[in-house]
Write a protein that holds these residues in place. Structure first.
Motif, PDB file in Angstrom:
ATOM      1  N   HIS A 120       0.814  -1.221   0.000  1.00 16.32           N
ATOM      2  CA  HIS A 120       0.000   0.000   0.000  1.00 16.32           C
ATOM      3  C   HIS A 120       0.848   1.272   0.000  1.00 16.32           C
ATOM      4  O   HIS A 120       0.378   2.341  -0.358  1.00 16.32           O
ATOM      5  N   LEU A 121       2.111   1.171   0.399  1.00 11.90           N
ATOM      6  CA  LEU A 121       2.984   2.349   0.431  1.00 11.90           C
ATOM      7  C   LEU A 121       3.756   2.517  -0.884  1.00 11.90           C
ATOM      8  O   LEU A 121       4.111   3.624  -1.269  1.00 11.90           O
ATOM      9  N   ILE A 122       3.987   1.429  -1.551  1.00 12.81           N
ATOM     10  CA  ILE A 122       4.747   1.480  -2.812  1.00 12.81           C
ATOM     11  C   ILE A 122       3.825   1.838  -3.976  1.00 12.81           C
ATOM     12  O   ILE A 122       4.198   2.601  -4.866  1.00 12.81           O
ATOM     13  N   GLN A 123       2.642   1.263  -3.948  1.00 15.99           N
ATOM     14  CA  GLN A 123       1.673   1.424  -5.050  1.00 15.99           C
ATOM     15  C   GLN A 123       2.291   1.046  -6.398  1.00 15.99           C
ATOM     16  O   GLN A 123       2.767  -0.055  -6.535  1.00 15.99           O
ATOM     17  N   GLU A 124       2.347   1.998  -7.358  1.00 16.50           N
ATOM     18  CA  GLU A 124       2.740   1.622  -8.728  1.00 16.50           C
ATOM     19  C   GLU A 124       4.206   1.922  -9.056  1.00 16.50           C
ATOM     20  O   GLU A 124       4.553   2.001 -10.217  1.00 16.50           O
ATOM     21  N   GLU A 125       5.023   2.151  -8.048  1.00 19.19           N
ATOM     22  CA  GLU A 125       6.389   2.582  -8.353  1.00 19.19           C
ATOM     23  C   GLU A 125       7.397   1.443  -8.251  1.00 19.19           C
ATOM     24  O   GLU A 125       7.238   0.567  -7.411  1.00 19.19           O
ATOM     25  N   PRO A 126       8.457   1.506  -9.058  1.00 16.10           N
ATOM     26  CA  PRO A 126       9.558   0.574  -8.817  1.00 16.10           C
ATOM     27  C   PRO A 126      10.228   0.958  -7.498  1.00 16.10           C
ATOM     28  O   PRO A 126      10.214   2.142  -7.137  1.00 16.10           O
ATOM     29  N   PHE A 127      10.781   0.017  -6.797  1.00 21.82           N
ATOM     30  CA  PHE A 127      11.332   0.318  -5.469  1.00 21.82           C
ATOM     31  C   PHE A 127      12.530  -0.574  -5.167  1.00 21.82           C
ATOM     32  O   PHE A 127      12.752  -1.578  -5.835  1.00 21.82           O
ATOM     33  N   SER A 156      13.378  -4.838 -13.596  1.00 18.68           N
ATOM     34  CA  SER A 156      13.810  -5.252 -12.255  1.00 18.68           C
ATOM     35  C   SER A 156      15.262  -5.737 -12.290  1.00 18.68           C
ATOM     36  O   SER A 156      15.677  -6.385 -13.263  1.00 18.68           O
ATOM     37  N   VAL A 157      15.983  -5.437 -11.213  1.00 17.60           N
ATOM     38  CA  VAL A 157      17.405  -5.813 -11.129  1.00 17.60           C
ATOM     39  C   VAL A 157      17.667  -6.499  -9.790  1.00 17.60           C
ATOM     40  O   VAL A 157      17.203  -6.016  -8.750  1.00 17.60           O
ATOM     41  N   ARG A 208      20.126  -7.295  -2.170  1.00 25.06           N
ATOM     42  CA  ARG A 208      19.799  -5.996  -2.776  1.00 25.06           C
ATOM     43  C   ARG A 208      18.954  -6.252  -4.019  1.00 25.06           C
ATOM     44  O   ARG A 208      19.326  -7.062  -4.879  1.00 25.06           O
ATOM     45  N   TYR A 209      17.842  -5.521  -4.124  1.00 24.83           N
ATOM     46  CA  TYR A 209      16.946  -5.680  -5.266  1.00 24.83           C
ATOM     47  C   TYR A 209      16.412  -4.312  -5.683  1.00 24.83           C
ATOM     48  O   TYR A 209      16.219  -3.437  -4.833  1.00 24.83           O
ATOM     49  N   VAL A 210      16.123  -4.140  -6.971  1.00 23.18           N
ATOM     50  CA  VAL A 210      15.274  -3.037  -7.439  1.00 23.18           C
ATOM     51  C   VAL A 210      14.168  -3.739  -8.211  1.00 23.18           C
ATOM     52  O   VAL A 210      14.444  -4.432  -9.193  1.00 23.18           O
ATOM     53  N   LEU A 211      12.935  -3.605  -7.718  1.00 21.43           N
ATOM     54  CA  LEU A 211      11.855  -4.394  -8.322  1.00 21.43           C
ATOM     55  C   LEU A 211      10.735  -3.530  -8.864  1.00 21.43           C
ATOM     56  O   LEU A 211      10.424  -2.459  -8.325  1.00 21.43           O
ATOM     57  N   SER A 212      10.125  -4.031  -9.904  1.00 23.29           N
ATOM     58  CA  SER A 212       8.920  -3.419 -10.453  1.00 23.29           C
ATOM     59  C   SER A 212       7.788  -3.698  -9.458  1.00 23.29           C
ATOM     60  O   SER A 212       7.759  -4.755  -8.808  1.00 23.29           O
ATOM     61  N   SER A 213       6.823  -2.764  -9.361  1.00 28.85           N
ATOM     62  CA  SER A 213       5.724  -2.970  -8.399  1.00 28.85           C
ATOM     63  C   SER A 213       4.819  -4.141  -8.816  1.00 28.85           C
ATOM     64  O   SER A 213       3.983  -4.582  -8.042  1.00 28.85           O
ATOM     65  N   TYR A 218       2.384 -11.041  -7.962  1.00 31.79           N
ATOM     66  CA  TYR A 218       2.827 -12.436  -7.802  1.00 31.79           C
ATOM     67  C   TYR A 218       2.937 -12.834  -6.335  1.00 31.79           C
ATOM     68  O   TYR A 218       2.805 -14.001  -5.981  1.00 31.79           O
ATOM     69  N   LEU A 219       3.200 -11.832  -5.494  1.00 29.98           N
ATOM     70  CA  LEU A 219       3.323 -12.145  -4.052  1.00 29.98           C
ATOM     71  C   LEU A 219       1.963 -12.437  -3.428  1.00 29.98           C
ATOM     72  O   LEU A 219       1.853 -13.256  -2.518  1.00 29.98           O
ATOM     73  N   ASN A 220       0.954 -11.753  -3.944  1.00 31.54           N
ATOM     74  CA  ASN A 220      -0.391 -11.979  -3.415  1.00 31.54           C
ATOM     75  C   ASN A 220      -0.800 -13.417  -3.705  1.00 31.54           C
ATOM     76  O   ASN A 220      -0.632 -13.897  -4.826  1.00 31.54           O
ATOM     77  N   ASN A 221      -1.292 -14.093  -2.702  1.00 32.89           N
ATOM     78  CA  ASN A 221      -1.739 -15.495  -2.824  1.00 32.89           C
ATOM     79  C   ASN A 221      -0.618 -16.497  -3.127  1.00 32.89           C
ATOM     80  O   ASN A 221      -0.880 -17.601  -3.571  1.00 32.89           O
ATOM     81  N   LEU A 222       0.622 -16.098  -2.936  1.00 30.22           N
ATOM     82  CA  LEU A 222       1.733 -17.032  -3.177  1.00 30.22           C
ATOM     83  C   LEU A 222       1.801 -18.048  -2.028  1.00 30.22           C
ATOM     84  O   LEU A 222       1.750 -17.668  -0.857  1.00 30.22           O
ATOM     85  N   ALA A 223       1.930 -19.317  -2.379  1.00 33.30           N
ATOM     86  CA  ALA A 223       1.978 -20.359  -1.339  1.00 33.30           C
ATOM     87  C   ALA A 223       3.362 -20.385  -0.695  1.00 33.30           C
ATOM     88  O   ALA A 223       4.362 -20.116  -1.366  1.00 33.30           O
TER      89      ALA A 223
END
Ligand code: G1P
Length: 277
Positions: A120-127, A156-157, A208-213, A218-223
């Protein structure tokens, strides 16, 4: 292209390997000489242009919140006893305009779950994501190198480096297309979390990661998987089907400060410079 201004710091882990030292203080507050481990990581982010720090924390980690807050009483005492120089150390200029946010992760369900708490804090931004346990010393810093790579490739890197065969099972491991490599940057073919056998390479994911939002999709509902935990690695693997991800072999000296051995080596390494040894 969106600028990277937010970094997520998962800091809810227990620090069991450092007990009893971590019975009453967070492992991230253990000092590397005179500065807590977490401050090195936050400094790295801020120097790379990050202006919002999001800690994913837990009820035992209040000291981290206090550390990045103002301590008026101590400041007053230092000023009145003529120790003004120390005020600069506890109230650092570089953190003055930084926004610190704390989100509680109530149960320890793994790195993937921790990152999901920042959705909810990142929303649509790469971070950016920084795992403070992995102390990486270099100028330019590891996260700066990743942000430069993100600017170049617009995707993403993931920070990776070579690790010895007997240590590979402690890490996320990538497999790459070696034929397409530019400036130590490789296109990811696959990624697996802590492979017990048949690791696809010796290139380990190192904190260390730079990820697309998009990662949140993919994280939602991930087992849960390895260790019964929700793994960020699994979400990155799913993301690979839809968009490109690169691994960047960063330059820098890496210390696994989540282990006693790595922690002591980090202190020894930094002490050499500090005391001209
Ligand atoms: C986490 C990640 C792993 C990565 C490692 C780097 O594992 O899940 O992919 O290689 O950090 O330190 P952890 O060390 O939290 O078990």
């Amino acid at each position: 292209m969106k600028t990277i201004t937010k970094a997520v710091f998962p800091v809810a882990g227990l620090g069991t390997r450092f007990l009893p030292a971590t019975k009453a203080i967070p492992k991230e507050m253990l000092p590397i000489i005179d500065k807590p481990l977490i401050e090195y990581a936050v400094e790295e982010a801020v120097n790379a242009g990050i202006t919002e720090i999001i800690f994913i924390t837990s009820h035992t980690k209040r000291a981290i919140e206090d550390h990045f807050d103002q301590n008026f009483e101590l400041e007053e005492k230092l000023i009145h006893s003529g120790k003004k120089d120390f005020v600069k150390k506890i109230n650092r200029d570089i953190f003055k305009d930084i926004k610190f946010t704390y989100v509680r992760q109530k149960t320890q369900n793994g790195l993937g779950d921790a990152i999901l708490h920042a959705e909810h804090l990142i929303q649509e931004e790469p971070f950016a994501i920084i795992l403070a346990d992995d102390l990486i010393i270099n100028n330019p810093s590891c996260i700066s190198q990743l942000i430069e790579t993100y600017k170049e490739h617009q995707c993403s890197v993931i920070g990776v480096n070579e690790v010895p065969e007997n240590e590979i099972e402690k890490y996320g491991v990538i497999s790459i297309d070696k034929s397409i490599s530019i400036n130590n940057t490789f296109f990811l073919k696959d990624i697996v979390e802590k492979p017990k056998t048949n690791a696809p390479s010796n290139l380990a994911v190192v904190g260390r990661y730079v990820l697309s939002s998009k990662i949140f999709k993919y994280l939602n509902n991930l087992a849960p998987s390895v260790g019964g935990e929700v793994q960020l690695t699994d979400a990155i693997k799913l993301m690979l089907d839809d968009e490109k991800v690169v691994g960047h072999m960063y330059e820098g000296e890496h210390f696994d400060c989540g282990s006693r051995h790595g922690y002591v080596n980090a202190i020894k390494y930094l002490a050499k410079d500090m005391f001209n040894e």
